[in-house]
Scaffold this motif. Sequence first.
Motif, PDB file in Angstrom:
ATOM      1  N   GLN A 109       2.437 -14.727  -0.775  1.00  0.00           N
ATOM      2  CA  GLN A 109       1.482 -14.861   0.307  1.00  0.00           C
ATOM      3  C   GLN A 109       1.559 -13.683   1.275  1.00  0.00           C
ATOM      4  OE1 GLN A 109      -1.061 -17.057   0.768  1.00  0.00           O
ATOM      5  NE2 GLN A 109      -1.556 -15.620   2.419  1.00  0.00           N
ATOM      6  N   THR A 110       2.782 -13.202   1.549  1.00  0.00           N
ATOM      7  CA  THR A 110       2.942 -12.048   2.431  1.00  0.00           C
ATOM      8  C   THR A 110       2.275 -10.820   1.826  1.00  0.00           C
ATOM      9  OG1 THR A 110       5.036 -12.881   3.312  1.00  0.00           O
ATOM     10  CG2 THR A 110       4.618 -10.527   3.540  1.00  0.00           C
ATOM     11  N   ARG A 111       2.512 -10.594   0.544  1.00  0.00           N
ATOM     12  CA  ARG A 111       1.891  -9.446  -0.124  1.00  0.00           C
ATOM     13  C   ARG A 111       0.378  -9.561  -0.076  1.00  0.00           C
ATOM     14  NH1 ARG A 111      -0.268  -7.246  -4.676  1.00  0.00           N
ATOM     15  NH2 ARG A 111       0.630  -5.255  -5.388  1.00  0.00           N
ATOM     16  N   ARG A 112      -0.121 -10.774  -0.289  1.00  0.00           N
ATOM     17  CA  ARG A 112      -1.567 -10.978  -0.272  1.00  0.00           C
ATOM     18  C   ARG A 112      -2.147 -10.684   1.118  1.00  0.00           C
ATOM     19  NH1 ARG A 112      -5.091 -10.032  -3.658  1.00  0.00           N
ATOM     20  NH2 ARG A 112      -7.085 -10.476  -2.709  1.00  0.00           N
ATOM     21  N   SER A 113      -1.447 -11.124   2.132  1.00  0.00           N
ATOM     22  CA  SER A 113      -1.901 -10.883   3.503  1.00  0.00           C
ATOM     23  C   SER A 113      -1.977  -9.393   3.797  1.00  0.00           C
ATOM     24  CB  SER A 113      -0.966 -11.570   4.499  1.00  0.00           C
ATOM     25  OG  SER A 113      -0.978 -12.974   4.339  1.00  0.00           O
ATOM     26  N   ILE A 114      -0.984  -8.653   3.316  1.00  0.00           N
ATOM     27  CA  ILE A 114      -0.957  -7.207   3.533  1.00  0.00           C
ATOM     28  C   ILE A 114      -2.131  -6.528   2.836  1.00  0.00           C
ATOM     29  CG2 ILE A 114       0.329  -5.082   3.076  1.00  0.00           C
ATOM     30  CD1 ILE A 114       2.903  -6.843   3.304  1.00  0.00           C
ATOM     31  N   VAL A 115      -2.365  -6.884   1.574  1.00  0.00           N
ATOM     32  CA  VAL A 115      -3.451  -6.258   0.809  1.00  0.00           C
ATOM     33  C   VAL A 115      -4.802  -6.565   1.439  1.00  0.00           C
ATOM     34  CG1 VAL A 115      -4.652  -6.246  -1.414  1.00  0.00           C
ATOM     35  CG2 VAL A 115      -2.155  -6.224  -1.352  1.00  0.00           C
ATOM     36  N   GLU A 116      -5.022  -7.814   1.841  1.00  0.00           N
ATOM     37  CA  GLU A 116      -6.306  -8.181   2.436  1.00  0.00           C
ATOM     38  C   GLU A 116      -6.507  -7.495   3.788  1.00  0.00           C
ATOM     39  OE1 GLU A 116      -6.310 -12.419   2.515  1.00  0.00           O
ATOM     40  OE2 GLU A 116      -6.833 -12.603   0.375  1.00  0.00           O
ATOM     41  N   ALA A 117      -5.442  -7.429   4.587  1.00  0.00           N
ATOM     42  CA  ALA A 117      -5.556  -6.747   5.873  1.00  0.00           C
ATOM     43  C   ALA A 117      -5.819  -5.257   5.669  1.00  0.00           C
ATOM     44  CB  ALA A 117      -4.277  -6.949   6.685  1.00  0.00           C
ATOM     45  N   ALA A 118      -5.111  -4.661   4.732  1.00  0.00           N
ATOM     46  CA  ALA A 118      -5.304  -3.240   4.453  1.00  0.00           C
ATOM     47  C   ALA A 118      -6.712  -2.972   3.956  1.00  0.00           C
ATOM     48  CB  ALA A 118      -4.279  -2.763   3.428  1.00  0.00           C
ATOM     49  N   ALA A 119      -7.242  -3.869   3.147  1.00  0.00           N
ATOM     50  CA  ALA A 119      -8.610  -3.694   2.651  1.00  0.00           C
ATOM     51  C   ALA A 119      -9.597  -3.640   3.810  1.00  0.00           C
ATOM     52  CB  ALA A 119      -8.980  -4.820   1.692  1.00  0.00           C
ATOM     53  N   SER A 120      -9.423  -4.516   4.789  1.00  0.00           N
ATOM     54  CA  SER A 120     -10.337  -4.512   5.929  1.00  0.00           C
ATOM     55  C   SER A 120     -10.185  -3.237   6.751  1.00  0.00           C
ATOM     56  CB  SER A 120     -10.106  -5.751   6.800  1.00  0.00           C
ATOM     57  OG  SER A 120      -8.868  -5.683   7.481  1.00  0.00           O
ATOM     58  N   VAL A 121      -8.955  -2.718   6.853  1.00  0.00           N
ATOM     59  CA  VAL A 121      -8.721  -1.485   7.609  1.00  0.00           C
ATOM     60  C   VAL A 121      -9.312  -0.279   6.874  1.00  0.00           C
ATOM     61  CG1 VAL A 121      -6.969   0.074   8.553  1.00  0.00           C
ATOM     62  CG2 VAL A 121      -6.653  -2.401   8.733  1.00  0.00           C
ATOM     63  N   PHE A 122      -9.078  -0.183   5.576  1.00  0.00           N
ATOM     64  CA  PHE A 122      -9.639   0.923   4.804  1.00  0.00           C
ATOM     65  C   PHE A 122     -11.168   0.857   4.813  1.00  0.00           C
ATOM     66  CE2 PHE A 122      -5.495   0.903   2.282  1.00  0.00           C
ATOM     67  CZ  PHE A 122      -5.012   2.042   2.907  1.00  0.00           C
ATOM     68  N   ASP A 123     -11.699  -0.342   4.755  1.00  0.00           N
ATOM     69  CA  ASP A 123     -13.149  -0.514   4.802  1.00  0.00           C
ATOM     70  C   ASP A 123     -13.710  -0.005   6.124  1.00  0.00           C
ATOM     71  OD1 ASP A 123     -15.770  -1.389   4.252  1.00  0.00           O
ATOM     72  OD2 ASP A 123     -15.362  -3.383   5.061  1.00  0.00           O
ATOM     73  N   ASP A 124     -13.014  -0.271   7.209  1.00  0.00           N
ATOM     74  CA  ASP A 124     -13.482   0.131   8.538  1.00  0.00           C
ATOM     75  C   ASP A 124     -13.275   1.622   8.821  1.00  0.00           C
ATOM     76  OD1 ASP A 124     -14.287  -2.440   9.125  1.00  0.00           O
ATOM     77  OD2 ASP A 124     -12.470  -2.955  10.240  1.00  0.00           O
ATOM     78  N   TYR A 125     -12.133   2.160   8.382  1.00  0.00           N
ATOM     79  CA  TYR A 125     -11.749   3.499   8.819  1.00  0.00           C
ATOM     80  C   TYR A 125     -11.629   4.548   7.713  1.00  0.00           C
ATOM     81  CZ  TYR A 125     -10.496   0.976  13.077  1.00  0.00           C
ATOM     82  OH  TYR A 125     -10.532   0.182  14.190  1.00  0.00           O
ATOM     83  N   GLY A 126     -11.600   4.141   6.456  1.00  0.00           N
ATOM     84  CA  GLY A 126     -11.323   5.094   5.401  1.00  0.00           C
ATOM     85  C   GLY A 126      -9.829   5.317   5.264  1.00  0.00           C
ATOM     86  N   TYR A 127      -9.442   6.082   4.239  1.00  0.00           N
ATOM     87  CA  TYR A 127      -8.016   6.236   3.948  1.00  0.00           C
ATOM     88  C   TYR A 127      -7.277   7.039   5.015  1.00  0.00           C
ATOM     89  CZ  TYR A 127      -3.711   7.407   1.550  1.00  0.00           C
ATOM     90  OH  TYR A 127      -2.383   7.574   1.252  1.00  0.00           O
ATOM     91  N   GLU A 128      -7.790   8.193   5.360  1.00  0.00           N
ATOM     92  CA  GLU A 128      -7.057   9.089   6.256  1.00  0.00           C
ATOM     93  C   GLU A 128      -6.844   8.483   7.639  1.00  0.00           C
ATOM     94  OE1 GLU A 128      -5.509  11.748   5.542  1.00  0.00           O
ATOM     95  OE2 GLU A 128      -6.189  11.865   3.459  1.00  0.00           O
ATOM     96  N   ARG A 129      -7.846   7.769   8.157  1.00  0.00           N
ATOM     97  CA  ARG A 129      -7.762   7.239   9.515  1.00  0.00           C
ATOM     98  C   ARG A 129      -7.127   5.849   9.564  1.00  0.00           C
ATOM     99  NH1 ARG A 129     -13.297   6.598  11.421  1.00  0.00           N
ATOM    100  NH2 ARG A 129     -12.317   6.024  13.406  1.00  0.00           N
ATOM    101  N   ALA A 130      -6.859   5.265   8.413  1.00  0.00           N
ATOM    102  CA  ALA A 130      -6.237   3.934   8.392  1.00  0.00           C
ATOM    103  C   ALA A 130      -4.781   4.040   8.841  1.00  0.00           C
ATOM    104  CB  ALA A 130      -6.310   3.340   6.987  1.00  0.00           C
ATOM    105  N   ALA A 131      -4.415   3.262   9.847  1.00  0.00           N
ATOM    106  CA  ALA A 131      -3.058   3.310  10.387  1.00  0.00           C
ATOM    107  C   ALA A 131      -2.242   2.106   9.920  1.00  0.00           C
ATOM    108  CB  ALA A 131      -3.102   3.328  11.915  1.00  0.00           C
ATOM    109  N   ILE A 132      -0.998   2.371   9.558  1.00  0.00           N
ATOM    110  CA  ILE A 132      -0.099   1.282   9.159  1.00  0.00           C
ATOM    111  C   ILE A 132       0.024   0.261  10.284  1.00  0.00           C
ATOM    112  CG2 ILE A 132       2.314   0.715   8.692  1.00  0.00           C
ATOM    113  CD1 ILE A 132       0.944   1.773   6.254  1.00  0.00           C
ATOM    114  N   SER A 133       0.032   0.728  11.520  1.00  0.00           N
ATOM    115  CA  SER A 133       0.169  -0.180  12.658  1.00  0.00           C
ATOM    116  C   SER A 133      -0.991  -1.179  12.714  1.00  0.00           C
ATOM    117  CB  SER A 133       0.237   0.612  13.971  1.00  0.00           C
ATOM    118  OG  SER A 133      -0.924   1.412  14.148  1.00  0.00           O
ATOM    119  N   GLU A 134      -2.190  -0.720  12.366  1.00  0.00           N
ATOM    120  CA  GLU A 134      -3.349  -1.620  12.368  1.00  0.00           C
ATOM    121  C   GLU A 134      -3.278  -2.605  11.199  1.00  0.00           C
ATOM    122  OE1 GLU A 134      -6.981  -3.350  13.558  1.00  0.00           O
ATOM    123  OE2 GLU A 134      -5.386  -2.215  14.560  1.00  0.00           O
ATOM    124  N   ILE A 135      -2.774  -2.149  10.072  1.00  0.00           N
ATOM    125  CA  ILE A 135      -2.591  -3.060   8.932  1.00  0.00           C
ATOM    126  C   ILE A 135      -1.590  -4.147   9.291  1.00  0.00           C
ATOM    127  CG2 ILE A 135      -1.754  -3.238   6.544  1.00  0.00           C
ATOM    128  CD1 ILE A 135      -2.780  -0.383   6.099  1.00  0.00           C
TER     129      ILE A 135
END
Length: 246
Positions: A9-35
């Motif tokens: 579940q933790t891994r799933r939460s990370i992947v889903e959160a990261a997907a929303s961040v990459f969707d919003d900002y793209g790869y370069e601007r995606a911050a680990i802190s926001e994920i």
Amino acid sequence: MAKQARAVQTRRSIVEAAASVFDDYGYERAAISEILRRAKVTKGALYFHFASKEAIAQAIMDEQTATVDLVEDGSPLQSLVDGGQQFAFALRHDSMARAGTRLSIEGVFLGGPHPWSDWIAATSRMLELGKERGEVLPQVDPLVSAEVIVASFTGIQLISEANSGRADLRERVAQMWRHILPSIAHPGVIVHIKPEGRVDLAAQALERERQEAEEAEESAAGAAPVGAAVGAAVGESVGASVGAAG
């Protein structure tokens, strides 16, 4: 068992959160802190599951093809059309699909396979199957046609995103198939293909959400007491620390 369920579940939460961040900002601007903020997990938990931002992005790109189900029973060409419409629907309603597509368009190869290779391979396989079943014209090269189809879909979804936020994407995809089918399919087959797809995508999405909700409830019901949950979290953090030290 509960510890394993929590880790999944933790891994799933990370992947889903990261997907929303990459969707919003793209790869370069995606911050680990926001994920971390969106996933509501610790840095140790994130690095227990993923060694880097690149690894998270690769997981998303690997997973985006799961939004499409190409059924090999029945008509291979109709299945291809349905798959394209499924993905068009996912691009409007699923951040995983949008993030994977944005990462691919940005050229985030990450040392792995070409980001479109899975789509091309799956499309080529269905066209080959179509030739075997007499739907696809004998002179068609499945791989070449697959590359044309994937490239066409990619360009069409970009235009649709710019013009309407992908609101008209499904109709644009139907138009794409109306243009492509005459060049690859037997005339007698084309009349039976529905370019708009034959699947109730909204109902399908609701059913998928219902199944995921049931799985989440089952996972929560089987979770260990608070002490075990804390132990699992500590284990993830310790694992991250050991990994970092190595």
